[in-house]
Every structure is written in C-alpha cells, then in structure tokens.
Design a protein around this motif. Structure first.
Motif, PDB file in Angstrom:
ATOM      1  N   VAL A   1       0.837  -1.204   0.000  1.00 19.92           N
ATOM      2  CA  VAL A   1       0.000   0.000   0.000  1.00 19.92           C
ATOM      3  C   VAL A   1       0.873   1.255   0.000  1.00 19.92           C
ATOM      4  O   VAL A   1       0.611   2.219  -0.737  1.00 19.92           O
ATOM      5  N   ALA A   2       1.937   1.251   0.805  1.00 16.62           N
ATOM      6  CA  ALA A   2       2.839   2.408   0.845  1.00 16.62           C
ATOM      7  C   ALA A   2       3.543   2.606  -0.487  1.00 16.62           C
ATOM      8  O   ALA A   2       3.746   3.750  -0.938  1.00 16.62           O
ATOM      9  N   LEU A   3       3.906   1.523  -1.141  1.00 10.06           N
ATOM     10  CA  LEU A   3       4.576   1.617  -2.441  1.00 10.06           C
ATOM     11  C   LEU A   3       3.650   2.203  -3.498  1.00 10.06           C
ATOM     12  O   LEU A   3       4.065   3.057  -4.291  1.00 10.06           O
ATOM     13  N   VAL A   4       2.402   1.794  -3.486  1.00  9.73           N
ATOM     14  CA  VAL A   4       1.429   2.362  -4.423  1.00  9.73           C
ATOM     15  C   VAL A   4       1.246   3.852  -4.152  1.00  9.73           C
ATOM     16  O   VAL A   4       1.214   4.672  -5.075  1.00  9.73           O
ATOM     17  N   GLY A   5       1.152   4.225  -2.884  1.00  5.44           N
ATOM     18  CA  GLY A   5       1.014   5.637  -2.534  1.00  5.44           C
ATOM     19  C   GLY A   5       2.205   6.470  -2.966  1.00  5.44           C
ATOM     20  O   GLY A   5       2.047   7.572  -3.497  1.00  5.44           O
ATOM     21  N   LEU A   6       3.417   5.954  -2.765  1.00  9.18           N
ATOM     22  CA  LEU A   6       4.610   6.697  -3.180  1.00  9.18           C
ATOM     23  C   LEU A   6       4.686   6.866  -4.688  1.00  9.18           C
ATOM     24  O   LEU A   6       5.088   7.920  -5.180  1.00  9.18           O
ATOM     25  N   VAL A   7       4.317   5.850  -5.404  1.00  9.33           N
ATOM     26  CA  VAL A   7       4.355   5.951  -6.864  1.00  9.33           C
ATOM     27  C   VAL A   7       3.329   6.968  -7.359  1.00  9.33           C
ATOM     28  O   VAL A   7       3.590   7.745  -8.281  1.00  9.33           O
ATOM     29  N   LEU A   8       2.170   7.013  -6.711  1.00  6.40           N
ATOM     30  CA  LEU A   8       1.144   7.975  -7.127  1.00  6.40           C
ATOM     31  C   LEU A   8       1.516   9.412  -6.772  1.00  6.40           C
ATOM     32  O   LEU A   8       1.100  10.354  -7.454  1.00  6.40           O
ATOM     33  N   ILE A   9       2.283   9.602  -5.713  1.00  3.02           N
ATOM     34  CA  ILE A   9       2.693  10.953  -5.321  1.00  3.02           C
ATOM     35  C   ILE A   9       3.723  11.543  -6.277  1.00  3.02           C
ATOM     36  O   ILE A   9       3.730  12.742  -6.525  1.00  3.02           O
ATOM     37  N   GLN A  10       4.580  10.692  -6.842  1.00  2.00           N
ATOM     38  CA  GLN A  10       5.687  11.182  -7.671  1.00  2.00           C
ATOM     39  C   GLN A  10       5.187  11.815  -8.963  1.00  2.00           C
ATOM     40  O   GLN A  10       4.168  11.418  -9.511  1.00  2.00           O
ATOM     41  N   HIS A  11       5.959  12.790  -9.425  1.00  2.00           N
ATOM     42  CA  HIS A  11       5.647  13.461 -10.679  1.00  2.00           C
ATOM     43  C   HIS A  11       6.262  12.696 -11.830  1.00  2.00           C
ATOM     44  O   HIS A  11       7.331  12.119 -11.705  1.00  2.00           O
ATOM     45  N   GLY A  12       5.597  12.765 -12.963  1.00  2.00           N
ATOM     46  CA  GLY A  12       6.146  12.161 -14.152  1.00  2.00           C
ATOM     47  C   GLY A  12       7.224  13.046 -14.759  1.00  2.00           C
ATOM     48  O   GLY A  12       7.485  14.165 -14.313  1.00  2.00           O
ATOM     49  N   LYS A  13       7.871  12.557 -15.814  1.00  2.00           N
ATOM     50  CA  LYS A  13       8.946  13.335 -16.436  1.00  2.00           C
ATOM     51  C   LYS A  13       8.418  14.591 -17.118  1.00  2.00           C
ATOM     52  O   LYS A  13       9.118  15.578 -17.232  1.00  2.00           O
ATOM     53  N   GLY A  14       7.196  14.595 -17.563  1.00  5.59           N
ATOM     54  CA  GLY A  14       6.632  15.759 -18.230  1.00  5.59           C
ATOM     55  C   GLY A  14       6.017  16.770 -17.280  1.00  5.59           C
ATOM     56  O   GLY A  14       5.491  17.791 -17.691  1.00  5.59           O
TER      57      GLY A  14
ATOM     58  N   VAL B   1       8.079  21.215  -0.158  1.00  9.69           N
ATOM     59  CA  VAL B   1       8.342  20.829   1.218  1.00  9.69           C
ATOM     60  C   VAL B   1       9.714  20.164   1.335  1.00  9.69           C
ATOM     61  O   VAL B   1      10.392  20.274   2.349  1.00  9.69           O
ATOM     62  N   PHE B   2      10.148  19.477   0.286  1.00  9.17           N
ATOM     63  CA  PHE B   2      11.362  18.678   0.341  1.00  9.17           C
ATOM     64  C   PHE B   2      12.610  19.445  -0.067  1.00  9.17           C
ATOM     65  O   PHE B   2      13.668  18.873  -0.218  1.00  9.17           O
ATOM     66  N   GLY B   3      12.543  20.726  -0.298  1.00  6.91           N
ATOM     67  CA  GLY B   3      13.724  21.507  -0.662  1.00  6.91           C
ATOM     68  C   GLY B   3      13.622  22.068  -2.062  1.00  6.91           C
ATOM     69  O   GLY B   3      12.644  21.871  -2.777  1.00  6.91           O
ATOM     70  N   SER B   4      14.676  22.788  -2.462  1.00  8.52           N
ATOM     71  CA  SER B   4      14.625  23.478  -3.751  1.00  8.52           C
ATOM     72  C   SER B   4      14.761  22.538  -4.934  1.00  8.52           C
ATOM     73  O   SER B   4      14.295  22.855  -6.024  1.00  8.52           O
ATOM     74  N   GLU B   5      15.417  21.381  -4.752  1.00  6.89           N
ATOM     75  CA  GLU B   5      15.546  20.462  -5.886  1.00  6.89           C
ATOM     76  C   GLU B   5      14.297  19.627  -6.082  1.00  6.89           C
ATOM     77  O   GLU B   5      14.193  18.863  -7.029  1.00  6.89           O
ATOM     78  N   GLY B   6      13.360  19.758  -5.201  1.00  6.10           N
ATOM     79  CA  GLY B   6      12.105  19.042  -5.348  1.00  6.10           C
ATOM     80  C   GLY B   6      12.100  17.754  -4.548  1.00  6.10           C
ATOM     81  O   GLY B   6      13.035  17.436  -3.825  1.00  6.10           O
ATOM     82  N   SER B   7      11.030  17.030  -4.698  1.00  7.53           N
ATOM     83  CA  SER B   7      10.844  15.812  -3.915  1.00  7.53           C
ATOM     84  C   SER B   7      11.362  14.579  -4.635  1.00  7.53           C
ATOM     85  O   SER B   7      11.204  13.483  -4.124  1.00  7.53           O
ATOM     86  N   SER B   8      11.955  14.743  -5.799  1.00  2.53           N
ATOM     87  CA  SER B   8      12.298  13.571  -6.597  1.00  2.53           C
ATOM     88  C   SER B   8      13.334  12.684  -5.919  1.00  2.53           C
ATOM     89  O   SER B   8      13.173  11.474  -5.888  1.00  2.53           O
TER      90      SER B   8
ATOM     91  N   THR C   1      12.601   3.100  -3.866  1.00  2.00           N
ATOM     92  CA  THR C   1      13.581   2.037  -4.074  1.00  2.00           C
ATOM     93  C   THR C   1      13.707   1.163  -2.835  1.00  2.00           C
ATOM     94  O   THR C   1      13.728  -0.069  -2.927  1.00  2.00           O
ATOM     95  N   LEU C   2      13.773   1.791  -1.677  1.00  2.00           N
ATOM     96  CA  LEU C   2      13.879   1.035  -0.431  1.00  2.00           C
ATOM     97  C   LEU C   2      12.648   0.158  -0.208  1.00  2.00           C
ATOM     98  O   LEU C   2      12.761  -1.027   0.128  1.00  2.00           O
TER      99      LEU C   2
END
Length: 124
Positions: A17-30, A45-52, A60-61
């Motif tokens: 469930v956590a893995l599905v949530g993390l994948v949905l939160i991430q932005h695509g390349k476009g 929230v995660f800094g100037s370089e973004g949350s990527s 990955t973990l």
C-alpha cells in the motif's frame, strides 16, 4: 513459525500500500513543463531540488523490502507444501491420455459396460 509468517504477510501488505502511494505521489517526467507557468517548484516541502530524490530513494527502499517479503512468502509456501506431502495428504495423479484410461478400464474386467446410473458420459 505461524506468527512469523503472519508478521511477514502484514508487513507485505503494508509495504504494498505504501509503495502504491509513493508511486502515485511522484511526478512524471513531463510534469516539469507545468512548473514553468507558475507551478511553484521552488517552494516544495522537500527543498529546492524538489521531492524527486527523497521519493525515489524511499520507493527504491520499499521496493527492495517488498521483493524480500515476496521471496520469504514463497519460501513459507514451499515449506507448507512439503509438510503437507509428508503428512500423508493424498496427491491427485494426472492421467496420461484417454487411450490409457480406456486400457485401464478394460483391464479391470469390463466394469465400464455395466450401465451404472451414477456414471457421467464422456465428452468428446
């Protein structure tokens, strides 16, 4: 051993469930193209370089832990199958073919032609 297997199953479901949530939160390349028109990418929230980088590392973990729990559940299932085989549980054997079945019926003394009402007709 049962409580360990239960713990691994619960951990496996939570990680899935956590893995599905993390994948949905991430932005695509476009998704970076929309930030040029007032997306506010520098105010994350995660800094100037973004949350990527944080989200990629977390994904990955979690994926590694998911694969480890999947492998351990497969080992548990194999052990249960071996124990069931040693306990004397009957195993269904496959028949070779329809011709082999007809030969075994004729070797039984011709019992196939007695007209039993409970016998189902063969489909061809």
């Amino acid at each position: 051993m049962d409580w360990v297997e239960t713990l691994v199953v619960v951990l496996h479901v939570v990680i899935a469930v956590a893995l599905v949530g993390l994948v949905l939160i991430q932005h695509g390349k476009g998704a970076n193209a929309g930030a040029a028109f007032g997306g506010g990418a520098s105010q994350t929230v995660f800094g100037s370089e973004g949350s990527s980088s944080f989200l990629v590392r977390a994904t990955t973990l979690l994926a590694i832990v998911f694969f480890v729990t999947s492998f351990s559940l497969a080992v548990f299932a194999k052990q249960r199958a071996e124990v069931a085989g040693e306990a004397g549980i009957p195993v269904v054997e496959e028949s070779r073919s329809g011709a082999g079945q007809a030969e075994s019926e004729s070797a039984d003394g011709g019992e196939s032609g007695r007209g039993d009402e409970n016998e189902l007709p063969e489909l061809e």
